[in-house]
Write a protein that holds these residues in place. Structure first.
Motif, PDB file in Angstrom:
ATOM      1  N   GLU A 194      47.528  40.689  31.179  1.00 31.72           N
ATOM      2  CA  GLU A 194      48.520  41.037  32.495  1.00 31.72           C
ATOM      3  C   GLU A 194      48.663  40.517  33.349  1.00 31.72           C
ATOM      4  O   GLU A 194      49.268  40.075  34.160  1.00 31.72           O
ATOM      5  CB  GLU A 194      48.449  42.687  32.546  1.00 31.72           C
ATOM      6  CG  GLU A 194      48.572  43.541  31.804  1.00 31.72           C
ATOM      7  CD  GLU A 194      50.267  43.719  31.249  1.00 31.72           C
ATOM      8  OE1 GLU A 194      51.156  43.468  31.673  1.00 31.72           O
ATOM      9  OE2 GLU A 194      50.834  44.519  30.147  1.00 31.72           O
ATOM     10  N   THR A 195      47.643  39.487  32.745  1.00 29.21           N
ATOM     11  CA  THR A 195      47.810  38.547  34.774  1.00 29.21           C
ATOM     12  C   THR A 195      47.563  37.263  33.967  1.00 29.21           C
ATOM     13  O   THR A 195      47.510  36.218  34.985  1.00 29.21           O
ATOM     14  CB  THR A 195      46.696  38.802  35.178  1.00 29.21           C
ATOM     15  OG1 THR A 195      45.410  38.494  34.549  1.00 29.21           O
ATOM     16  CG2 THR A 195      46.249  40.763  35.958  1.00 29.21           C
ATOM     17  N   GLY A 196      46.570  36.849  33.056  1.00 26.27           N
ATOM     18  CA  GLY A 196      46.938  35.212  33.155  1.00 26.27           C
ATOM     19  C   GLY A 196      45.468  35.140  33.359  1.00 26.27           C
ATOM     20  O   GLY A 196      45.624  33.464  33.710  1.00 26.27           O
ATOM     21  N   MET A 197      44.459  35.102  34.035  1.00 28.39           N
ATOM     22  CA  MET A 197      43.364  34.911  34.435  1.00 28.39           C
ATOM     23  C   MET A 197      42.337  34.373  33.753  1.00 28.39           C
ATOM     24  O   MET A 197      42.788  34.374  32.747  1.00 28.39           O
ATOM     25  CB  MET A 197      42.122  36.117  35.258  1.00 28.39           C
ATOM     26  CG  MET A 197      42.758  36.525  36.122  1.00 28.39           C
ATOM     27  SD  MET A 197      41.847  37.730  37.656  1.00 28.39           S
ATOM     28  CE  MET A 197      41.827  39.104  36.417  1.00 28.39           C
ATOM     29  N   THR A 241      50.847  43.726  37.005  1.00 28.40           N
ATOM     30  CA  THR A 241      51.780  44.195  37.020  1.00 28.40           C
ATOM     31  C   THR A 241      51.660  46.291  36.984  1.00 28.40           C
ATOM     32  O   THR A 241      50.490  46.377  37.346  1.00 28.40           O
ATOM     33  CB  THR A 241      52.195  43.982  35.582  1.00 28.40           C
ATOM     34  OG1 THR A 241      51.215  44.264  34.537  1.00 28.40           O
ATOM     35  CG2 THR A 241      52.638  42.723  35.569  1.00 28.40           C
ATOM     36  N   GLY A 242      52.756  46.918  36.589  1.00 29.57           N
ATOM     37  CA  GLY A 242      52.201  47.689  36.353  1.00 29.57           C
ATOM     38  C   GLY A 242      50.857  48.698  35.072  1.00 29.57           C
ATOM     39  O   GLY A 242      50.004  49.417  36.418  1.00 29.57           O
ATOM     40  N   ALA A 243      51.595  48.113  34.587  1.00 25.21           N
ATOM     41  CA  ALA A 243      50.295  48.712  33.535  1.00 25.21           C
ATOM     42  C   ALA A 243      48.997  47.546  34.369  1.00 25.21           C
ATOM     43  O   ALA A 243      47.515  48.401  33.350  1.00 25.21           O
ATOM     44  CB  ALA A 243      50.157  47.489  32.535  1.00 25.21           C
ATOM     45  N   ALA A 244      48.624  46.463  34.671  1.00 22.32           N
ATOM     46  CA  ALA A 244      47.273  46.098  35.159  1.00 22.32           C
ATOM     47  C   ALA A 244      46.407  47.348  36.716  1.00 22.32           C
ATOM     48  O   ALA A 244      45.475  47.549  35.867  1.00 22.32           O
ATOM     49  CB  ALA A 244      47.189  44.596  35.947  1.00 22.32           C
ATOM     50  N   GLN A 245      48.191  47.070  37.141  1.00 25.64           N
ATOM     51  CA  GLN A 245      47.212  48.157  37.832  1.00 25.64           C
ATOM     52  C   GLN A 245      46.600  49.784  37.356  1.00 25.64           C
ATOM     53  O   GLN A 245      46.159  50.082  37.628  1.00 25.64           O
ATOM     54  CB  GLN A 245      48.312  48.876  39.020  1.00 25.64           C
ATOM     55  CG  GLN A 245      49.175  47.392  39.598  1.00 25.64           C
ATOM     56  CD  GLN A 245      49.676  47.984  40.611  1.00 25.64           C
ATOM     57  OE1 GLN A 245      50.149  49.211  41.125  1.00 25.64           O
ATOM     58  NE2 GLN A 245      50.833  47.315  40.947  1.00 25.64           N
ATOM     59  N   SER A 246      47.283  50.184  36.231  1.00 27.14           N
ATOM     60  CA  SER A 246      46.871  51.512  35.931  1.00 27.14           C
ATOM     61  C   SER A 246      45.267  51.391  35.428  1.00 27.14           C
ATOM     62  O   SER A 246      44.932  52.913  35.262  1.00 27.14           O
ATOM     63  CB  SER A 246      47.763  51.743  34.676  1.00 27.14           C
ATOM     64  OG  SER A 246      47.668  53.084  33.775  1.00 27.14           O
ATOM     65  N   VAL A 247      45.696  50.274  34.679  1.00 25.57           N
ATOM     66  CA  VAL A 247      44.072  49.566  33.442  1.00 25.57           C
ATOM     67  C   VAL A 247      43.160  50.131  35.100  1.00 25.57           C
ATOM     68  O   VAL A 247      42.172  50.575  34.668  1.00 25.57           O
ATOM     69  CB  VAL A 247      43.979  48.156  33.633  1.00 25.57           C
ATOM     70  CG1 VAL A 247      42.899  47.817  32.840  1.00 25.57           C
ATOM     71  CG2 VAL A 247      44.919  48.707  32.378  1.00 25.57           C
ATOM     72  N   LEU A 248      42.889  48.997  35.929  1.00 28.22           N
ATOM     73  CA  LEU A 248      42.118  49.663  37.180  1.00 28.22           C
ATOM     74  C   LEU A 248      42.260  50.502  37.765  1.00 28.22           C
ATOM     75  O   LEU A 248      41.159  51.198  37.772  1.00 28.22           O
ATOM     76  CB  LEU A 248      42.481  48.135  37.689  1.00 28.22           C
ATOM     77  CG  LEU A 248      42.286  47.209  37.323  1.00 28.22           C
ATOM     78  CD1 LEU A 248      42.545  45.336  39.143  1.00 28.22           C
ATOM     79  CD2 LEU A 248      40.426  46.383  36.674  1.00 28.22           C
ATOM     80  N   ARG A 249      43.204  50.682  37.859  1.00 25.07           N
ATOM     81  CA  ARG A 249      43.068  52.549  38.571  1.00 25.07           C
ATOM     82  C   ARG A 249      42.390  53.787  37.917  1.00 25.07           C
ATOM     83  O   ARG A 249      41.855  54.558  38.315  1.00 25.07           O
ATOM     84  CB  ARG A 249      44.568  53.126  38.946  1.00 25.07           C
ATOM     85  CG  ARG A 249      45.037  52.266  40.306  1.00 25.07           C
ATOM     86  CD  ARG A 249      45.943  53.605  40.706  1.00 25.07           C
ATOM     87  NE  ARG A 249      46.918  52.643  42.021  1.00 25.07           N
ATOM     88  CZ  ARG A 249      48.258  51.895  42.047  1.00 25.07           C
ATOM     89  NH1 ARG A 249      48.574  51.869  40.707  1.00 25.07           N
ATOM     90  NH2 ARG A 249      48.040  51.549  43.015  1.00 25.07           N
TER      91      ARG A 249
END
Length: 362
Positions: A194-197, A241-249
């Motif tokens: 979701e971020t490309g890090m 993204t919303g998916a990345a935020q959800s993963v961390l939250r």
């Protein structure tokens, strides 16, 4: 005897041949058990030169230094990242030290280096190119110290090498891999998708203090088992993204503090061994063609540009320069304007045809 050739340091000595030479102030006489004829005198001349070369391998003049000494001084003088310095050290040890370490830096010729470069079985043109960097540096230091007048390593021409094509994962491939990932690693790899890090250096260096709700602060990395500044010193904030935020939250360790993806002791993971093992197992179980987890970075960039995101924004998210982003991912940059270019060309061709069909004025 009068018709025999004369060579420096080579002369008949009764029924044998004597050679003499001086290296490092030490003079040596040696008698060779060969009859003094033309053929044997020429052979003795070659033996004498070989003896000199062998002696110089282990003898350095008092007013000079060995290649190994200059190489060590070069490494100590570097003002580069630790990872770069360690890379140069490894290159010198692997490619140059075995043949050059004990040689007098002033006596090494371009022909010596050329023979050595041609003898090495280089894995790739890029490896050869990178290996020449510290070699030039060592001789550049020797020139600066007035130990020799020139830098023979600068004569090597850079061999152009073609960069391998990036090989991103498709959305279907990612879903197939995700389903087979061990549960503890699903948040880690989802964040990469979701971020490309940069895997594994950047996500392993994250702490919960870096999570700002809708973005991540990326300003450090784990490199060679050490925490350091991010690559190229390009600290950045990555929009999530919303998916990345959800993963961390929803991550179970969110309120524990410390590293976002810690080892079993709650500290930073210092290498990618564990996530890479989990990735390989998921790839094998999913049947997806094997590629590095790092390719998730390429996957994000290609998806973003194909979707029409601005290249400047993508570069910022990746921590690249715009130039680098265009060079690596340029073929994925598309837009509705691109498609309209063919329509313009077809319209022009149609207008030309109509113009030809019109009756001419009389």
């Amino acid at each position: 005897m009068a018709d025999l050739p004369k060579y420096r340091g080579v002369r008949p000595h009764g029924n044998r041949i004597q050679i003499n030479y001086s290296v490092g102030g030490e003079h040596t006489f040696e008698t060779i058990d060969l009859r003094p004829n033309k053929t044997n005198l020429d052979a003795a001349r070659k033996i004498r030169q070989q003896r000199i070369d062998d002696a110089k391998q282990g003898t350095v003049a008092p007013d000079s230094k060995s290649f190994a000494e200059l190489a060590q001084l070069y490494l100590e003088s570097l003002d580069v990242a630790l990872s770069t310095a360690m890379s140069y050290h490894g290159i010198l040890e692997k490619y140059w030290m075995p043949s050059l370490a004990r040689r007098d830096i002033a006596e090494i010729r371009y022909s010596d280096l050329l023979a050595l470069v041609n003898k090495i079985d280089w894995p790739s043109g890029k490896t050869r190119k990178n290996a020449l960097i510290p070699l030039r540096g060592v001789f550049e230091l020797a020139v600066a110290d007035n130990l020799r007048p020139d830098n023979p390593a600068v004569r090597f021409k850079q061999v152009k090498h073609q960069k391998p094509e990036i090989d991103p994962f498709t959305a279907d491939e990612w879903l197939a891999i995700y389903e087979k990932l061990a549960d503890p690693w699903k948040p880690y790899f989802t964040l990469l998708w979701e971020t490309g890090m940069r895997h594994p250096a950047e996500p392993m260096a994250l702490t919960w203090d870096d999570f700002k709700g809708d973005r991540l602060r990326v300003n450090k990395a784990i490199v060679r088992r050490r925490l350091k500044e991010v690559k190229n010193y390009r600290a950045r904030e990555v929009l999530l993204t919303g998916a990345a935020q959800s993963v961390l939250r929803n991550h179970p360790g969110r309120f524990t503090g410390g590293p976002t993806f810690p080892n079993t002791k709650g500290r930073h993971q210092l290498d990618g061994d564990q996530p890479n093992k989990a990735w390989r197992e998921a790839l094998k179980a999913s049947g997806v063609r094997p590629r590095r987890a790092y390719n998730l970075r390429h996957s994000w960039a290609s998806r973003a540009l194909t979707a029409g995101l601005k290249p400047a924004f993508v570069a910022q998210q990746l921590g690249h320069s715009l130039k680098m982003t265009l060079e690596v991912y340029g073929k994925y940059i598309t837009s509705d304007e691109d498609k309209s270019q063919i329509a313009l060309l077809e319209a022009a061709v149609k207008n030309e045809k109509l113009a030809r069909d019109l009756p001419r004025e009389v």
